[in-house]
Design a protein around this motif. Structure first.
Motif, PDB file in Angstrom:
ATOM      1  N   VAL A  24      86.438 -34.818  25.403  1.00 38.51           N
ATOM      2  CA  VAL A  24      86.799 -33.809  26.396  1.00 38.51           C
ATOM      3  C   VAL A  24      85.513 -33.173  26.902  1.00 38.51           C
ATOM      4  CG1 VAL A  24      88.053 -31.670  26.851  1.00 38.51           C
ATOM      5  CG2 VAL A  24      88.995 -33.340  25.255  1.00 38.51           C
ATOM      6  N   SER A  25      85.356 -33.102  28.245  1.00 41.03           N
ATOM      7  CA  SER A  25      84.130 -32.566  28.843  1.00 41.03           C
ATOM      8  C   SER A  25      84.435 -31.309  29.642  1.00 41.03           C
ATOM      9  CB  SER A  25      83.491 -33.609  29.774  1.00 41.03           C
ATOM     10  OG  SER A  25      83.208 -34.803  29.075  1.00 41.03           O
ATOM     11  N   LYS A  26      83.607 -30.281  29.452  1.00 45.71           N
ATOM     12  CA  LYS A  26      83.755 -29.058  30.243  1.00 45.71           C
ATOM     13  C   LYS A  26      83.033 -29.252  31.574  1.00 45.71           C
ATOM     14  CE  LYS A  26      83.161 -25.055  28.207  1.00 45.71           C
ATOM     15  NZ  LYS A  26      82.457 -23.890  27.595  1.00 45.71           N
ATOM     16  N   MET A  27      83.764 -29.123  32.675  1.00 46.16           N
ATOM     17  CA  MET A  27      83.191 -29.328  34.001  1.00 46.16           C
ATOM     18  C   MET A  27      82.703 -28.027  34.632  1.00 46.16           C
ATOM     19  SD  MET A  27      83.237 -32.475  34.268  1.00 46.16           S
ATOM     20  CE  MET A  27      84.015 -33.942  33.597  1.00 46.16           C
ATOM     21  N   ALA A  28      83.377 -26.918  34.307  1.00 44.00           N
ATOM     22  CA  ALA A  28      82.972 -25.620  34.834  1.00 44.00           C
ATOM     23  C   ALA A  28      83.666 -24.543  34.023  1.00 44.00           C
ATOM     24  CB  ALA A  28      83.340 -25.495  36.312  1.00 44.00           C
ATOM     25  N   ALA A  29      83.007 -23.364  33.924  1.00 44.63           N
ATOM     26  CA  ALA A  29      83.613 -22.262  33.186  1.00 44.63           C
ATOM     27  C   ALA A  29      82.992 -20.946  33.621  1.00 44.63           C
ATOM     28  CB  ALA A  29      83.429 -22.446  31.681  1.00 44.63           C
ATOM     29  N   HIS A  30      83.830 -19.913  33.680  1.00 48.29           N
ATOM     30  CA  HIS A  30      83.354 -18.556  33.961  1.00 48.29           C
ATOM     31  C   HIS A  30      84.376 -17.574  33.429  1.00 48.29           C
ATOM     32  CE1 HIS A  30      81.171 -15.317  35.851  1.00 48.29           C
ATOM     33  NE2 HIS A  30      82.295 -14.881  36.426  1.00 48.29           N
ATOM     34  N   GLN A 149      89.742 -34.726  45.077  1.00 48.53           N
ATOM     35  CA  GLN A 149      88.533 -34.101  45.611  1.00 48.53           C
ATOM     36  C   GLN A 149      87.650 -33.578  44.480  1.00 48.53           C
ATOM     37  OE1 GLN A 149      88.616 -30.095  47.293  1.00 48.53           O
ATOM     38  NE2 GLN A 149      87.792 -30.948  49.216  1.00 48.53           N
ATOM     39  N   LEU A 150      88.294 -33.033  43.452  1.00 45.26           N
ATOM     40  CA  LEU A 150      87.544 -32.538  42.303  1.00 45.26           C
ATOM     41  C   LEU A 150      86.807 -33.680  41.608  1.00 45.26           C
ATOM     42  CD1 LEU A 150      87.031 -29.889  40.745  1.00 45.26           C
ATOM     43  CD2 LEU A 150      88.986 -30.475  39.292  1.00 45.26           C
ATOM     44  N   ASP A 155      81.839 -36.806  40.353  1.00 44.96           N
ATOM     45  CA  ASP A 155      81.166 -38.106  40.407  1.00 44.96           C
ATOM     46  C   ASP A 155      79.890 -38.059  41.249  1.00 44.96           C
ATOM     47  OD1 ASP A 155      83.132 -39.138  38.797  1.00 44.96           O
ATOM     48  OD2 ASP A 155      84.228 -40.158  40.402  1.00 44.96           O
ATOM     49  N   GLN A 156      79.869 -37.152  42.229  1.00 42.59           N
ATOM     50  CA  GLN A 156      78.691 -37.016  43.094  1.00 42.59           C
ATOM     51  C   GLN A 156      77.680 -36.015  42.543  1.00 42.59           C
ATOM     52  OE1 GLN A 156      77.977 -38.895  45.867  1.00 42.59           O
ATOM     53  NE2 GLN A 156      79.787 -40.057  45.257  1.00 42.59           N
ATOM     54  N   GLY A 157      77.969 -35.479  41.358  1.00 45.57           N
ATOM     55  CA  GLY A 157      77.030 -34.562  40.722  1.00 45.57           C
ATOM     56  C   GLY A 157      77.038 -33.149  41.277  1.00 45.57           C
ATOM     57  N   VAL A 158      78.112 -32.766  41.942  1.00 45.94           N
ATOM     58  CA  VAL A 158      78.204 -31.408  42.500  1.00 45.94           C
ATOM     59  C   VAL A 158      78.428 -30.404  41.368  1.00 45.94           C
ATOM     60  CG1 VAL A 158      79.515 -29.879  44.024  1.00 45.94           C
ATOM     61  CG2 VAL A 158      79.123 -32.269  44.686  1.00 45.94           C
ATOM     62  N   ILE A 160      80.086 -27.413  39.988  1.00 47.20           N
ATOM     63  CA  ILE A 160      81.323 -26.710  40.344  1.00 47.20           C
ATOM     64  C   ILE A 160      81.281 -25.233  39.961  1.00 47.20           C
ATOM     65  CG2 ILE A 160      83.845 -26.735  40.069  1.00 47.20           C
ATOM     66  CD1 ILE A 160      83.658 -29.622  39.276  1.00 47.20           C
ATOM     67  N   ASP A 161      80.411 -24.858  39.042  1.00 43.46           N
ATOM     68  CA  ASP A 161      80.373 -23.474  38.558  1.00 43.46           C
ATOM     69  C   ASP A 161      80.301 -22.430  39.672  1.00 43.46           C
ATOM     70  OD1 ASP A 161      80.597 -23.158  35.647  1.00 43.46           O
ATOM     71  OD2 ASP A 161      78.882 -24.489  35.569  1.00 43.46           O
ATOM     72  N   PRO A 162      79.419 -22.601  40.671  1.00 36.82           N
ATOM     73  CA  PRO A 162      79.330 -21.565  41.714  1.00 36.82           C
ATOM     74  C   PRO A 162      80.603 -21.440  42.576  1.00 36.82           C
ATOM     75  CG  PRO A 162      77.354 -22.928  41.693  1.00 36.82           C
ATOM     76  CD  PRO A 162      78.367 -23.620  40.833  1.00 36.82           C
ATOM     77  N   ILE A 163      81.412 -22.486  42.619  1.00 35.16           N
ATOM     78  CA  ILE A 163      82.617 -22.443  43.459  1.00 35.16           C
ATOM     79  C   ILE A 163      83.893 -22.452  42.615  1.00 35.16           C
ATOM     80  CG2 ILE A 163      81.507 -23.521  45.448  1.00 35.16           C
ATOM     81  CD1 ILE A 163      82.815 -26.190  44.603  1.00 35.16           C
ATOM     82  N   LEU A 164      83.768 -22.163  41.304  1.00 32.24           N
ATOM     83  CA  LEU A 164      84.928 -22.236  40.418  1.00 32.24           C
ATOM     84  C   LEU A 164      86.032 -21.282  40.873  1.00 32.24           C
ATOM     85  CD1 LEU A 164      86.384 -23.242  37.891  1.00 32.24           C
ATOM     86  CD2 LEU A 164      85.143 -21.506  36.575  1.00 32.24           C
ATOM     87  N   HIS A 165      85.682 -20.051  41.171  1.00 31.66           N
ATOM     88  CA  HIS A 165      86.709 -19.076  41.575  1.00 31.66           C
ATOM     89  C   HIS A 165      87.413 -19.544  42.847  1.00 31.66           C
ATOM     90  CE1 HIS A 165      88.569 -15.067  41.714  1.00 31.66           C
ATOM     91  NE2 HIS A 165      88.490 -15.214  43.032  1.00 31.66           N
ATOM     92  N   ILE A 166      86.669 -20.101  43.771  1.00 24.73           N
ATOM     93  CA  ILE A 166      87.255 -20.593  45.029  1.00 24.73           C
ATOM     94  C   ILE A 166      88.210 -21.745  44.743  1.00 24.73           C
ATOM     95  CG2 ILE A 166      86.730 -21.714  47.233  1.00 24.73           C
ATOM     96  CD1 ILE A 166      84.034 -20.245  47.191  1.00 24.73           C
ATOM     97  N   LYS A 167      87.795 -22.663  43.872  1.00 23.58           N
ATOM     98  CA  LYS A 167      88.641 -23.821  43.560  1.00 23.58           C
ATOM     99  C   LYS A 167      89.928 -23.393  42.841  1.00 23.58           C
ATOM    100  CE  LYS A 167      87.792 -27.388  44.473  1.00 23.58           C
ATOM    101  NZ  LYS A 167      88.072 -28.057  45.766  1.00 23.58           N
ATOM    102  N   LEU A 168      89.813 -22.441  41.930  1.00 21.68           N
ATOM    103  CA  LEU A 168      91.007 -21.974  41.221  1.00 21.68           C
ATOM    104  C   LEU A 168      91.978 -21.283  42.171  1.00 21.68           C
ATOM    105  CD1 LEU A 168      89.424 -20.560  37.940  1.00 21.68           C
ATOM    106  CD2 LEU A 168      90.549 -22.763  38.277  1.00 21.68           C
TER     107      LEU A 168
END
Length: 297
Positions: A24-30, A149-150, A155-158, A160-168
């Protein structure tokens, strides 16, 4: 440590325990919000887990079956998702056929949920109406598109941490579009943890619980004694005390037939500290004492 090894000894508390698992891999967290990706290669059966936060599970490949405390089955296949309320005990079963189980797990911190509800002035479900669901099985192209999209971003190395709130927030908006009433009701109850009732058939299928009293089993199941007795009789069609005696002596008979333990050891193994009580219960059920049964071997 992978999920299989960890779950042999522990109830999996999510999301807190996920960081210790190699598959299991953590992709983003805040704060309390997080996005994880899991990739399971081997069968995982009867994995008990507890949801500490509102979460959505989306399956990319493969499928898994979730069993709720009331024996409700939720099969989540590729392209499908399930929204789970905070405070549930569930069991997961994954049998690998030709592909791994690849899935996303998204956890929502209470602050994200409150901000979303406030932004759209989404009020709680009115009293007197049907209570909100504790889980919601979903299949929709909007949800699928979000996770596709996620995956592309990862896969493109983006980062996600800076946009986590927006994605949620985007995901909550999509969920509301897909199933408005149920989702809004679940979001409004997200700060009220459910009683962590465990699945009785899964819990009582383990022979180790036979050593416990009915009162102890009620506590282990996450129920009051009266609630345990009510749910037990509904599922097993007999009182728990009667069931427990029968299960103990049946397990004892299998140990007697194996011939590896003494009568006193067998009594302790099946939950009797009083040997005389054990012999009496055994004889009432089988018409002979354990010693007489052992002599027939």
């Amino acid at each position: 440590m992978n999920s299989a090894n960890y779950c042999q000894q522990h109830v999996l508390v999510i999301p807190q325990a996920l960081g210790a698992l190699s598959d299991v891999s953590k992709m983003a967290a805040h704060n309390g919000s997080a996005i994880y990706s899991k990739d399971l290669e081997q069968n995982l059966l009867d994995i008990e887990f507890y949801t500490n936060q509102l979460c959505i599970v989306y399956v990319e490949e493969g499928s898994e079956t979730l069993t709720c405390w009331d024996n409700k089955l939720i099969k989540v296949s590729a392209g499908q998702s399930v929204l789970l309320c905070q405070g549930q005990n569930l069991h997961s079963d994954f049998v690998r056929s030709t592909q791994n189980l690849k899935a996303w797990l998204v956890f929502f911190d209470r602050s994200v949920i409150e901000q979303f509800l406030l932004s759209y002035q989404l009020t709680p479900i009115a009293k007197g109406k049907q209570p909100p669901p504790t889980s919601l099985h979903l299949e929709d192209c909007l949800i699928k598109g979000f996770f596709e999209q996620l995956r592309l971003c990862v896969d493109q190395g983006v980062d996600i941490d800076p946009i986590l709130h927006i994605k949620l927030t985007e995901l909550l908006f999509i969920l509301r579009q897909v199933s408005a009433d149920e989702v809004v009701a679940m979001l409004n109850m997200a700060d009220h943890a459910l009683p962590a009732r465990r699945n009785l058939k899964r819990l009582l299928g383990n022979k180790s619980v036979l050593k416990h009293s009915v009162a102890d089993l009620a506590k282990l199941s996450g129920r009051s004694l009266s609630g345990f007795q009510r749910d037990f009789k509904h599922q097993f069609n007999e009182p728990p005390k009667q069931w427990l005696i029968k299960q103990r002596v049946e397990y004892a008979k299998s140990l007697v037939e194996q011939g590896c333990l003494s009568v006193s050891d067998i009594a302790l193994e099946v939950g009797y500290t009083n040997i005389s009580h054990f012999i009496k219960a055994y004889k009432n059920h089988y018409g002979e004492t354990p010693k007489q049964g052992a002599m027939k071997r």
